[in-house]
Design a protein around this motif. Sequence first.
Motif, PDB file in Angstrom:
ATOM      1  N   HIS A   8       0.867  -1.172   0.000  1.00  0.00           N
ATOM      2  CA  HIS A   8       0.000   0.000   0.000  1.00  0.00           C
ATOM      3  C   HIS A   8       0.905   1.224   0.000  1.00  0.00           C
ATOM      4  CE1 HIS A   8      -2.944   2.956   1.246  1.00  0.00           C
ATOM      5  NE2 HIS A   8      -3.884   2.068   0.980  1.00  0.00           N
ATOM      6  N   LEU A   9       0.794   2.029  -1.040  1.00  0.00           N
ATOM      7  CA  LEU A   9       1.651   3.191  -1.206  1.00  0.00           C
ATOM      8  C   LEU A   9       0.889   4.457  -0.843  1.00  0.00           C
ATOM      9  CD1 LEU A   9       3.030   2.168  -4.711  1.00  0.00           C
ATOM     10  CD2 LEU A   9       4.021   1.663  -2.463  1.00  0.00           C
ATOM     11  N   GLU A  78      12.450   7.784   3.801  1.00  0.00           N
ATOM     12  CA  GLU A  78      13.701   7.370   3.196  1.00  0.00           C
ATOM     13  C   GLU A  78      13.939   5.920   3.595  1.00  0.00           C
ATOM     14  OE1 GLU A  78      18.332   8.667   3.373  1.00  0.00           O
ATOM     15  OE2 GLU A  78      16.816  10.230   3.531  1.00  0.00           O
ATOM     16  N   ASN A  79      13.908   5.036   2.609  1.00  0.00           N
ATOM     17  CA  ASN A  79      14.090   3.605   2.839  1.00  0.00           C
ATOM     18  C   ASN A  79      13.066   3.027   3.803  1.00  0.00           C
ATOM     19  OD1 ASN A  79      16.274   3.348   1.089  1.00  0.00           O
ATOM     20  ND2 ASN A  79      17.708   3.993   2.668  1.00  0.00           N
ATOM     21  N   SER A  80      11.868   3.596   3.804  1.00  0.00           N
ATOM     22  CA  SER A  80      10.850   3.102   4.728  1.00  0.00           C
ATOM     23  C   SER A  80      10.305   1.745   4.283  1.00  0.00           C
ATOM     24  CB  SER A  80       9.715   4.117   4.869  1.00  0.00           C
ATOM     25  OG  SER A  80       9.163   4.422   3.605  1.00  0.00           O
ATOM     26  N   PHE A  81      10.393   1.451   2.994  1.00  0.00           N
ATOM     27  CA  PHE A  81      10.015   0.129   2.501  1.00  0.00           C
ATOM     28  C   PHE A  81      10.524  -0.034   1.082  1.00  0.00           C
ATOM     29  CE2 PHE A  81       6.681   2.837   0.988  1.00  0.00           C
ATOM     30  CZ  PHE A  81       6.413   2.366  -0.281  1.00  0.00           C
ATOM     31  N   PHE A  82      10.643  -1.272   0.657  1.00  0.00           N
ATOM     32  CA  PHE A  82      10.955  -1.607  -0.729  1.00  0.00           C
ATOM     33  C   PHE A  82       9.806  -2.436  -1.263  1.00  0.00           C
ATOM     34  CE2 PHE A  82      15.713  -1.968   0.465  1.00  0.00           C
ATOM     35  CZ  PHE A  82      15.866  -0.602   0.385  1.00  0.00           C
ATOM     36  N   VAL A  83       9.574  -2.351  -2.549  1.00  0.00           N
ATOM     37  CA  VAL A  83       8.639  -3.250  -3.203  1.00  0.00           C
ATOM     38  C   VAL A  83       9.496  -4.283  -3.927  1.00  0.00           C
ATOM     39  CG1 VAL A  83       6.795  -3.493  -4.880  1.00  0.00           C
ATOM     40  CG2 VAL A  83       6.922  -1.435  -3.477  1.00  0.00           C
ATOM     41  N   SER A  84       9.284  -5.547  -3.621  1.00  0.00           N
ATOM     42  CA  SER A  84      10.048  -6.629  -4.237  1.00  0.00           C
ATOM     43  C   SER A  84       9.264  -7.203  -5.402  1.00  0.00           C
ATOM     44  CB  SER A  84      10.323  -7.726  -3.203  1.00  0.00           C
ATOM     45  OG  SER A  84      10.981  -8.820  -3.816  1.00  0.00           O
ATOM     46  N   LEU A  85       9.874  -7.174  -6.573  1.00  0.00           N
ATOM     47  CA  LEU A  85       9.269  -7.721  -7.786  1.00  0.00           C
ATOM     48  C   LEU A  85      10.114  -8.903  -8.229  1.00  0.00           C
ATOM     49  CD1 LEU A  85       7.326  -7.567 -10.209  1.00  0.00           C
ATOM     50  CD2 LEU A  85       8.986  -6.024 -11.277  1.00  0.00           C
ATOM     51  N   ARG A  86       9.531 -10.097  -8.179  1.00  0.00           N
ATOM     52  CA  ARG A  86      10.254 -11.313  -8.522  1.00  0.00           C
ATOM     53  C   ARG A  86       9.560 -12.014  -9.669  1.00  0.00           C
ATOM     54  NH1 ARG A  86      12.161 -14.796  -3.808  1.00  0.00           N
ATOM     55  NH2 ARG A  86      14.124 -14.528  -4.888  1.00  0.00           N
ATOM     56  N   GLY A 120      18.371  -6.203  -9.632  1.00  0.00           N
ATOM     57  CA  GLY A 120      18.593  -4.776  -9.766  1.00  0.00           C
ATOM     58  C   GLY A 120      17.738  -4.014  -8.774  1.00  0.00           C
ATOM     59  N   MET A 121      18.109  -2.766  -8.523  1.00  0.00           N
ATOM     60  CA  MET A 121      17.345  -1.923  -7.612  1.00  0.00           C
ATOM     61  C   MET A 121      17.261  -0.525  -8.220  1.00  0.00           C
ATOM     62  SD  MET A 121      18.121  -0.708  -3.665  1.00  0.00           S
ATOM     63  CE  MET A 121      17.976  -2.320  -2.939  1.00  0.00           C
ATOM     64  N   LEU A 122      16.070   0.059  -8.148  1.00  0.00           N
ATOM     65  CA  LEU A 122      15.894   1.425  -8.624  1.00  0.00           C
ATOM     66  C   LEU A 122      14.876   2.148  -7.766  1.00  0.00           C
ATOM     67  CD1 LEU A 122      12.937   1.593 -10.230  1.00  0.00           C
ATOM     68  CD2 LEU A 122      14.230   0.463 -12.018  1.00  0.00           C
ATOM     69  N   VAL A 123      14.960   3.457  -7.819  1.00  0.00           N
ATOM     70  CA  VAL A 123      13.971   4.308  -7.170  1.00  0.00           C
ATOM     71  C   VAL A 123      13.189   4.957  -8.307  1.00  0.00           C
ATOM     72  CG1 VAL A 123      13.559   6.276  -5.638  1.00  0.00           C
ATOM     73  CG2 VAL A 123      15.495   4.733  -5.210  1.00  0.00           C
ATOM     74  N   ASP A 124      11.893   4.624  -8.399  1.00  0.00           N
ATOM     75  CA  ASP A 124      11.109   5.115  -9.530  1.00  0.00           C
ATOM     76  C   ASP A 124      10.822   6.604  -9.393  1.00  0.00           C
ATOM     77  OD1 ASP A 124       8.743   5.528  -8.005  1.00  0.00           O
ATOM     78  OD2 ASP A 124       7.820   3.676  -8.675  1.00  0.00           O
ATOM     79  N   ILE A 128       9.571   5.494  -5.028  1.00  0.00           N
ATOM     80  CA  ILE A 128       9.390   4.134  -4.512  1.00  0.00           C
ATOM     81  C   ILE A 128      10.591   3.284  -4.928  1.00  0.00           C
ATOM     82  CG2 ILE A 128       7.903   2.083  -4.497  1.00  0.00           C
ATOM     83  CD1 ILE A 128       6.680   4.748  -3.300  1.00  0.00           C
ATOM     84  N   THR A 129      11.201   2.599  -3.954  1.00  0.00           N
ATOM     85  CA  THR A 129      12.347   1.737  -4.234  1.00  0.00           C
ATOM     86  C   THR A 129      11.867   0.344  -4.599  1.00  0.00           C
ATOM     87  OG1 THR A 129      13.720   2.971  -2.675  1.00  0.00           O
ATOM     88  CG2 THR A 129      14.491   0.770  -3.298  1.00  0.00           C
TER      89      THR A 129
END
Length: 137
Positions: A8-9, A78-86, A120-124, A128-129
């Motif tokens: 939830h964003l 800042e870095n409060s959460f990451f969304v993991s896409l697998r 990979g990791m990105l901040v959109d 959102i990370t």
Amino acid sequence: MSVDVVTHLNFRGEAREALTFYQSVFAGDIALVTYQDAGNVTDPSEADQVMWGQVAADNGFRVMAYDVPSRMPWNRGENSFFVSLRGKTAEEVTAHWEKLSDGATVVQPLGPAQWAPLYGMLVDRFGITWVVDVVNR
């Protein structure tokens, strides 16, 4: 019994744009309810902002979002959460990565890692990370 976990964003006036962007990346259906739709307008300037929104795709992608009203505190954090896409294949993951990278800051370029064929990791562009990888099985 099973449980679904949905990220939830929280945004300040960008939820509709973010959900539309994520739908363009992952496809699926978008659902939006504005504060006006719900009869919950406390600030007329926020009537058309998103009180509840979701993108749900047949491929399993699901994300929810809303616009935090101005009367409530909000900070992008800042870095409060990451969304993991697998994903299961490099092709699938790479296609999503390429779309997510539009306007993003790449933290770790998509490439082989010790724990995954691709990582990979990105901040959109919405702050959102995303941690993106191919499941190593």
